[in-house]
Each structure stands twice: as structure tokens, then as C-alpha cells.
Motif scaffolding. Structure first.
Motif, PDB file in Angstrom:
ATOM      1  N   VAL A 280       0.851  -1.193   0.000  1.00 56.61           N
ATOM      2  CA  VAL A 280       0.000   0.000   0.000  1.00 56.61           C
ATOM      3  C   VAL A 280       0.886   1.242   0.000  1.00 56.61           C
ATOM      4  CG1 VAL A 280      -1.929  -1.102   1.195  1.00 56.61           C
ATOM      5  CG2 VAL A 280      -0.123   0.002   2.529  1.00 56.61           C
ATOM      6  N   PRO A 281       0.379   2.355  -0.514  1.00 56.49           N
ATOM      7  CA  PRO A 281       1.156   3.595  -0.473  1.00 56.49           C
ATOM      8  C   PRO A 281       1.473   4.009   0.966  1.00 56.49           C
ATOM      9  CG  PRO A 281      -0.709   3.806  -1.959  1.00 56.49           C
ATOM     10  CD  PRO A 281      -0.903   2.532  -1.202  1.00 56.49           C
ATOM     11  N   MET A 282       2.644   4.560   1.161  1.00 54.92           N
ATOM     12  CA  MET A 282       3.060   5.047   2.476  1.00 54.92           C
ATOM     13  C   MET A 282       2.827   6.553   2.515  1.00 54.92           C
ATOM     14  SD  MET A 282       6.606   2.870   2.789  1.00 54.92           S
ATOM     15  CE  MET A 282       6.918   3.376   4.482  1.00 54.92           C
ATOM     16  N   PRO A 283       1.931   7.024   3.383  1.00 55.41           N
ATOM     17  CA  PRO A 283       1.572   8.454   3.377  1.00 55.41           C
ATOM     18  C   PRO A 283       2.774   9.381   3.479  1.00 55.41           C
ATOM     19  CG  PRO A 283       0.086   7.218   4.781  1.00 55.41           C
ATOM     20  CD  PRO A 283       1.165   6.270   4.373  1.00 55.41           C
ATOM     21  N   GLU A 284       3.757   9.007   4.295  1.00 55.80           N
ATOM     22  CA  GLU A 284       4.911   9.890   4.483  1.00 55.80           C
ATOM     23  C   GLU A 284       5.796   9.977   3.239  1.00 55.80           C
ATOM     24  OE1 GLU A 284       6.172   5.819   6.109  1.00 55.80           O
ATOM     25  OE2 GLU A 284       4.353   7.052   5.985  1.00 55.80           O
ATOM     26  N   LEU A 285       5.587   9.052   2.282  1.00 59.47           N
ATOM     27  CA  LEU A 285       6.352   9.078   1.033  1.00 59.47           C
ATOM     28  C   LEU A 285       5.496   9.522  -0.155  1.00 59.47           C
ATOM     29  CD1 LEU A 285       8.465   5.792   1.392  1.00 59.47           C
ATOM     30  CD2 LEU A 285       9.151   8.149   1.900  1.00 59.47           C
ATOM     31  N   GLY A 286       4.298   9.977   0.138  1.00 62.63           N
ATOM     32  CA  GLY A 286       3.404  10.426  -0.918  1.00 62.63           C
ATOM     33  C   GLY A 286       3.842  11.755  -1.505  1.00 62.63           C
ATOM     34  N   PRO A 287       3.215  12.168  -2.589  1.00 62.91           N
ATOM     35  CA  PRO A 287       3.573  13.446  -3.220  1.00 62.91           C
ATOM     36  C   PRO A 287       3.314  14.631  -2.301  1.00 62.91           C
ATOM     37  CG  PRO A 287       1.706  12.402  -4.337  1.00 62.91           C
ATOM     38  CD  PRO A 287       2.142  11.461  -3.285  1.00 62.91           C
ATOM     39  N   VAL A 288       4.128  15.673  -2.445  1.00 59.96           N
ATOM     40  CA  VAL A 288       3.900  16.919  -1.704  1.00 59.96           C
ATOM     41  C   VAL A 288       3.302  17.988  -2.613  1.00 59.96           C
ATOM     42  CG1 VAL A 288       5.730  16.459  -0.032  1.00 59.96           C
ATOM     43  CG2 VAL A 288       6.258  17.765  -2.094  1.00 59.96           C
ATOM     44  N   LEU A 289       3.293  17.726  -3.922  1.00 61.04           N
ATOM     45  CA  LEU A 289       2.772  18.687  -4.891  1.00 61.04           C
ATOM     46  C   LEU A 289       1.691  18.058  -5.757  1.00 61.04           C
ATOM     47  CD1 LEU A 289       6.049  20.311  -6.320  1.00 61.04           C
ATOM     48  CD2 LEU A 289       4.561  21.249  -4.526  1.00 61.04           C
ATOM     49  N   ARG A 290       0.801  18.917  -6.260  1.00 59.76           N
ATOM     50  CA  ARG A 290      -0.160  18.549  -7.296  1.00 59.76           C
ATOM     51  C   ARG A 290       0.095  19.460  -8.493  1.00 59.76           C
ATOM     52  NH1 ARG A 290      -5.374  20.422  -8.859  1.00 59.76           N
ATOM     53  NH2 ARG A 290      -5.416  21.929  -7.135  1.00 59.76           N
ATOM     54  N   VAL A 304       1.165  36.327 -28.506  1.00 61.76           N
ATOM     55  CA  VAL A 304       2.440  36.412 -29.233  1.00 61.76           C
ATOM     56  C   VAL A 304       2.383  37.538 -30.261  1.00 61.76           C
ATOM     57  CG1 VAL A 304       4.006  35.198 -30.798  1.00 61.76           C
ATOM     58  CG2 VAL A 304       3.016  33.981 -28.842  1.00 61.76           C
ATOM     59  N   GLY A 305       1.217  37.707 -30.886  1.00 59.16           N
ATOM     60  CA  GLY A 305       1.069  38.797 -31.848  1.00 59.16           C
ATOM     61  C   GLY A 305       1.233  40.164 -31.208  1.00 59.16           C
ATOM     62  N   LEU A 306       0.736  40.309 -29.974  1.00 59.81           N
ATOM     63  CA  LEU A 306       0.841  41.580 -29.267  1.00 59.81           C
ATOM     64  C   LEU A 306       2.203  41.759 -28.598  1.00 59.81           C
ATOM     65  CD1 LEU A 306      -2.693  41.617 -27.588  1.00 59.81           C
ATOM     66  CD2 LEU A 306      -1.901  43.107 -29.437  1.00 59.81           C
ATOM     67  N   ASN A 307       2.812  40.648 -28.184  1.00 59.80           N
ATOM     68  CA  ASN A 307       4.064  40.695 -27.431  1.00 59.80           C
ATOM     69  C   ASN A 307       4.988  39.583 -27.926  1.00 59.80           C
ATOM     70  OD1 ASN A 307       6.103  41.040 -25.575  1.00 59.80           O
ATOM     71  ND2 ASN A 307       4.965  40.214 -23.838  1.00 59.80           N
ATOM     72  N   PRO A 308       5.791  39.852 -28.952  1.00 56.93           N
ATOM     73  CA  PRO A 308       6.626  38.806 -29.536  1.00 56.93           C
ATOM     74  C   PRO A 308       7.563  38.122 -28.532  1.00 56.93           C
ATOM     75  CG  PRO A 308       6.569  40.728 -30.958  1.00 56.93           C
ATOM     76  CD  PRO A 308       5.898  41.127 -29.686  1.00 56.93           C
ATOM     77  N   ARG A 309       7.907  38.815 -27.431  1.00 54.15           N
ATOM     78  CA  ARG A 309       8.802  38.196 -26.446  1.00 54.15           C
ATOM     79  C   ARG A 309       8.159  36.996 -25.748  1.00 54.15           C
ATOM     80  NH1 ARG A 309      11.376  43.613 -23.573  1.00 54.15           N
ATOM     81  NH2 ARG A 309      12.650  44.238 -25.346  1.00 54.15           N
ATOM     82  N   SER A 310       6.837  36.868 -25.865  1.00 54.48           N
ATOM     83  CA  SER A 310       6.160  35.745 -25.225  1.00 54.48           C
ATOM     84  C   SER A 310       6.229  34.466 -26.057  1.00 54.48           C
ATOM     85  CB  SER A 310       4.695  36.097 -24.949  1.00 54.48           C
ATOM     86  OG  SER A 310       3.970  36.222 -26.162  1.00 54.48           O
ATOM     87  N   ALA A 311       6.783  34.532 -27.269  1.00 53.96           N
ATOM     88  CA  ALA A 311       6.742  33.382 -28.178  1.00 53.96           C
ATOM     89  C   ALA A 311       7.413  32.149 -27.587  1.00 53.96           C
ATOM     90  CB  ALA A 311       7.380  33.750 -29.510  1.00 53.96           C
ATOM     91  N   SER A 312       8.503  32.333 -26.862  1.00 48.42           N
ATOM     92  CA  SER A 312       9.230  31.186 -26.318  1.00 48.42           C
ATOM     93  C   SER A 312       8.852  30.872 -24.873  1.00 48.42           C
ATOM     94  CB  SER A 312      10.746  31.437 -26.403  1.00 48.42           C
ATOM     95  OG  SER A 312      11.100  32.604 -25.678  1.00 48.42           O
ATOM     96  N   ALA A 313       7.914  31.615 -24.301  1.00 48.82           N
ATOM     97  CA  ALA A 313       7.562  31.438 -22.886  1.00 48.82           C
ATOM     98  C   ALA A 313       6.748  30.167 -22.667  1.00 48.82           C
ATOM     99  CB  ALA A 313       6.769  32.645 -22.394  1.00 48.82           C
ATOM    100  N   ARG A 314       7.015  29.510 -21.547  1.00 43.65           N
ATOM    101  CA  ARG A 314       6.244  28.363 -21.094  1.00 43.65           C
ATOM    102  C   ARG A 314       5.988  28.550 -19.603  1.00 43.65           C
ATOM    103  NH1 ARG A 314       6.314  28.270 -25.694  1.00 43.65           N
ATOM    104  NH2 ARG A 314       6.725  26.580 -27.179  1.00 43.65           N
ATOM    105  N   VAL A 315       4.787  28.180 -19.147  1.00 44.88           N
ATOM    106  CA  VAL A 315       4.476  28.309 -17.726  1.00 44.88           C
ATOM    107  C   VAL A 315       4.128  26.935 -17.169  1.00 44.88           C
ATOM    108  CG1 VAL A 315       2.033  28.903 -18.100  1.00 44.88           C
ATOM    109  CG2 VAL A 315       3.168  29.550 -15.962  1.00 44.88           C
ATOM    110  N   ARG A 316       4.663  26.639 -16.001  1.00 47.47           N
ATOM    111  CA  ARG A 316       4.342  25.430 -15.235  1.00 47.47           C
ATOM    112  C   ARG A 316       3.979  25.864 -13.818  1.00 47.47           C
ATOM    113  NH1 ARG A 316       6.208  20.591 -17.765  1.00 47.47           N
ATOM    114  NH2 ARG A 316       7.559  21.033 -19.575  1.00 47.47           N
ATOM    115  N   ALA A 317       3.100  25.098 -13.177  1.00 46.98           N
ATOM    116  CA  ALA A 317       2.663  25.466 -11.833  1.00 46.98           C
ATOM    117  C   ALA A 317       2.300  24.216 -11.044  1.00 46.98           C
ATOM    118  CB  ALA A 317       1.457  26.403 -11.903  1.00 46.98           C
ATOM    119  N   ALA A 318       2.401  24.344  -9.722  1.00 52.44           N
ATOM    120  CA  ALA A 318       2.047  23.241  -8.831  1.00 52.44           C
ATOM    121  C   ALA A 318       1.535  23.809  -7.521  1.00 52.44           C
ATOM    122  CB  ALA A 318       3.246  22.334  -8.584  1.00 52.44           C
ATOM    123  N   GLU A 319       0.730  22.995  -6.818  1.00 48.33           N
ATOM    124  CA  GLU A 319       0.164  23.359  -5.522  1.00 48.33           C
ATOM    125  C   GLU A 319       0.700  22.413  -4.462  1.00 48.33           C
ATOM    126  OE1 GLU A 319      -4.265  24.201  -3.650  1.00 48.33           O
ATOM    127  OE2 GLU A 319      -4.035  22.575  -5.110  1.00 48.33           O
TER     128      GLU A 319
END
Length: 325
Positions: A280-290, A304-319
Motif C-alpha cells: 500500500v502507499p506510504m503516506p509519508e512518502l506520498g507526493p507533496v505537490l499537485r 504572441v502577436g501583441l508581445n513577440p517576447r512571449s513566443a518562447s515562454a512556457r508556464v508550469r505550476a504546482a500546488e
């Protein structure tokens, strides 16, 4: 009357503004919430968050005194000066900053990586290959090492490594050898001379596509001068550790090297580390992020059309979903 116009603050268009504020909102809406803008820049994202959440407090970090001064002016003009603490720091100093302010945990951390609009739009800072300027590239003008130091003192082998690893430049060895020959004649001091050398060192057929031939070399030198990847590798785990349960970290990257670090760090936090032979999964070893994003989300075609500098931007997020054991 002087014919020289004073330097005007650049028009600032924050990248992925709507998506960033959407991702941070659930964690930052409550009165007393604290958001760390770890790369304050010209405070575009910070101002949007302060406007949207009247009970939010922001701690803004930036190593660039010009950026801090302009951000402070904009924050005061928007009437939010009493809700923001500006700190002269690199973002891997986050734990020390929070400790000095007596803050045990925060509800949000934002990283908007790469070079800021202010730095790009000030030719004298030496970040751009499109204008002749001193070969500097320091985000902190008081930093110990300039791009000229790297170009003039690194061995050809080390120069090639920097260009290949940080710039993903396939002609790194050719460029490094050309720099070595040319600096023996006279040290490099300006961006224009370096950009011209890089263009001449790259095969003509390659120069016809892919933008300015010096783009990758300048990126590599900037990363080396400011230790950008090392700072990120130290800062992101510290930011996750500083999050309260329910807190969120949002990271905007602009090239694959940054994005790989962010992807791997967030994925590790979202992984169950229970050994596969355990029943079974061990709670203390479970993920800390979603994870909150599916891969690295890009800017829309409209943005990108309005702001060409955004063309290469990527966003990632976690909780953060639990405290580590």
C-alpha cells in the motif's frame, strides 16, 4: 536646449499575465496571504495580483537596482506601496529573505525567468546583440564577472562548453576558436564586435535561418555570467519548501534548459516515492505537490502577436498538498 532625450521607462507587457494571475488566485485571495515575486522586474505581475487581491502582501526580489527603482515607482503610483516589501536579493536567497522578515511560510511564489524588459531595452547593459554596448550582461551591475571577463579569460575548451551547454550552439567549438584567435589581437570589450565575429564564424548557409546568428552565444554568456541555472536549481526547491499547504508556485521559462529543471523538480515533488514492492502507499512518502498545468503551457497566438517576447515562454505550476514528513 539639450537634444538628448532622457531615458524613458520601457513599455512593460508582462508575459502570460492572465494565466499567471489565474493560477495564483486561489492561493492568494485570502486576506493576509503572502506572495513572493522572486523575479520582480518591472512589477507587471505583482501589480496585477495586488489589484486583484486587496488583502495580499508581496515580497519582491530583484538583484538589479534599476529594476527595483522602477518597480518601486510603479507600485507607489498604483497606490500599493504599503503592501510591498522590496529586497535586493537573488532568488536563491529566498530562505534567508523570509527568515529575516520573520515569515515562516507563504501562499505563492512566482518566477519569471530570463532577462527583463528593462535590461533588454537598455543597450548600455550589454544584453542585446542588436546595439553596440559594453560587453557586460550582469543582472546585478555590482556582480563580480562580466561577459567580457568570460570571453577574454576562459580557455577555448571552457568557452565551447558554455556555448554548447547554455546556448545549445552546434558551432560552439568554431566560435570559441575564432574568439581565441581574435582576442589575442585585442580583448573584446563591446557587443558589436562579438556579434560580428559570431556571425562570421557560423557557416553562411546556417546564417540564413533561425534569427540572429549571435542569439545563442549571447544567451549562453548571460546564463554563465549570472549563474542562472545554478540559481534556479537552488531556488525552486527552497520555494516549494516555503509554501504553506494550499500554496502555489508558478514558473515562466524562456528556453529548454530552464524548462527542463522546472519540469523535473515539480514532477519529483508530485511523485509517490513508496517502494514498488510495498503493498500500500506510504503516506509519508506520498507526493507533496499537485501539478496544475499539463506540461509547459505556451502563450496564445493572440498574445504572441501583441508581445513577440512571449513566443518562447512556457508556464508550469504546482500546488502544495501536504507538508513533507
Amino acid at each position: 536646449m539639450s537634444t538628448t532625450e532622457p531615458l524613458r521607462p520601457p513599455v512593460h507587457v508582462p508575459v502570460l499575465l492572465e494565466r499567471v494571475t489565474e493560477l495564483l488566485a486561489p492561493a492568494c485571495a485570502a486576506d493576509g496571504a503572502v506572495l513572493v515575486d522572486a523575479t520582480l522586474g518591472l512589477a507587471g505581475h505583482t501589480l496585477a495580483m495586488l489589484d486583484a487581491h486587496p488583502g495580499l502582501r508581496v515580497i519582491g526580489l530583484d538583484r538589479d537596482p534599476d529594476a527595483r527603482a522602477e518597480a518601486a515607482r510603479r507600485i507607489e503610483a498604483a497606490g500599493h506601496g504599503d503592501r510591498v516589501t522590496l529586497v535586493a536579493a537573488v532568488f536563491d536567497e529566498l530562505p534567508e529573505v523570509l527568515d529575516s522578515l520573520g515569515i515562516a511560510e507563504v501562499q505563492g511564489v512566482l518566477f519569471d525567468l530570463g532577462v527583463s524588459s528593462l535590461q533588454l531595452d537598455r543597450p548600455d547593459r550589454g544584453f542585446s546583440y542588436s546595439a553596440d554596448a559594453p560587453l557586460d550582461m550582469r543582472m546585478d551591475p555590482g556582480g563580480p564577472r562580466t561577459a567580457a571577463d568570460v570571453v577574454n579569460t576562459y580557455s577555448p575548451k571552457d568557452l565551447a562548453r558554455v556555448l554548447r551547454v547554455y546556448g545549445e550552439e552546434r558551432f560552439a567549438s568554431r566560435i570559441a576558436a575564432a574568439i581565441d584567435r581574435e582576442r589575442a589581437r585585442a580583448p573584446f570589450t563591446t557587443t558589436a564586435r562579438l556579434a560580428e565575429l559570431v556571425r562570421d564564424a557560423i557557416p553562411a548557409a546556417t546564417r540564413r535561418t533561425g534569427g540572429h546568428p549571435a542569439k545563442r552565444t549571447f544567451q549562453a554568456l548571460r546564463i554563465e555570467v549570472n549563474d542562472e541555472l545554478g540559481v534556479l536549481e537552488r531556488a525552486l526547491p527552497a520555494a516549494i519548501e516555503a509554501l504553506a499547504v494550499g500554496g502555489r508556485v508558478v514558473v515562466i521559462t524562456f528556453h529548454s534548459l530552464e524548462d527542463r529543471i522546472v519540469k523535473q523538480t515539480l514532477a519529483a515533488g508530485a511523485t509517490d516515492r513508496t517502494p514498488p514492492d510495498m503493498p500500500v502507499p506510504m503516506p509519508e512518502l506520498g507526493p507533496v505537490l499537485r501539478l496544475l498545468t499539463r506540461g509547459g503551457e505556451a502563450a496564445s497566438d493572440a498574445e504572441v502577436g501583441l508581445n513577440p517576447r512571449s513566443a518562447s515562454a512556457r508556464v508550469r505550476a504546482a500546488e502544495r498538498i501536504r507538508r513533507a514528513a
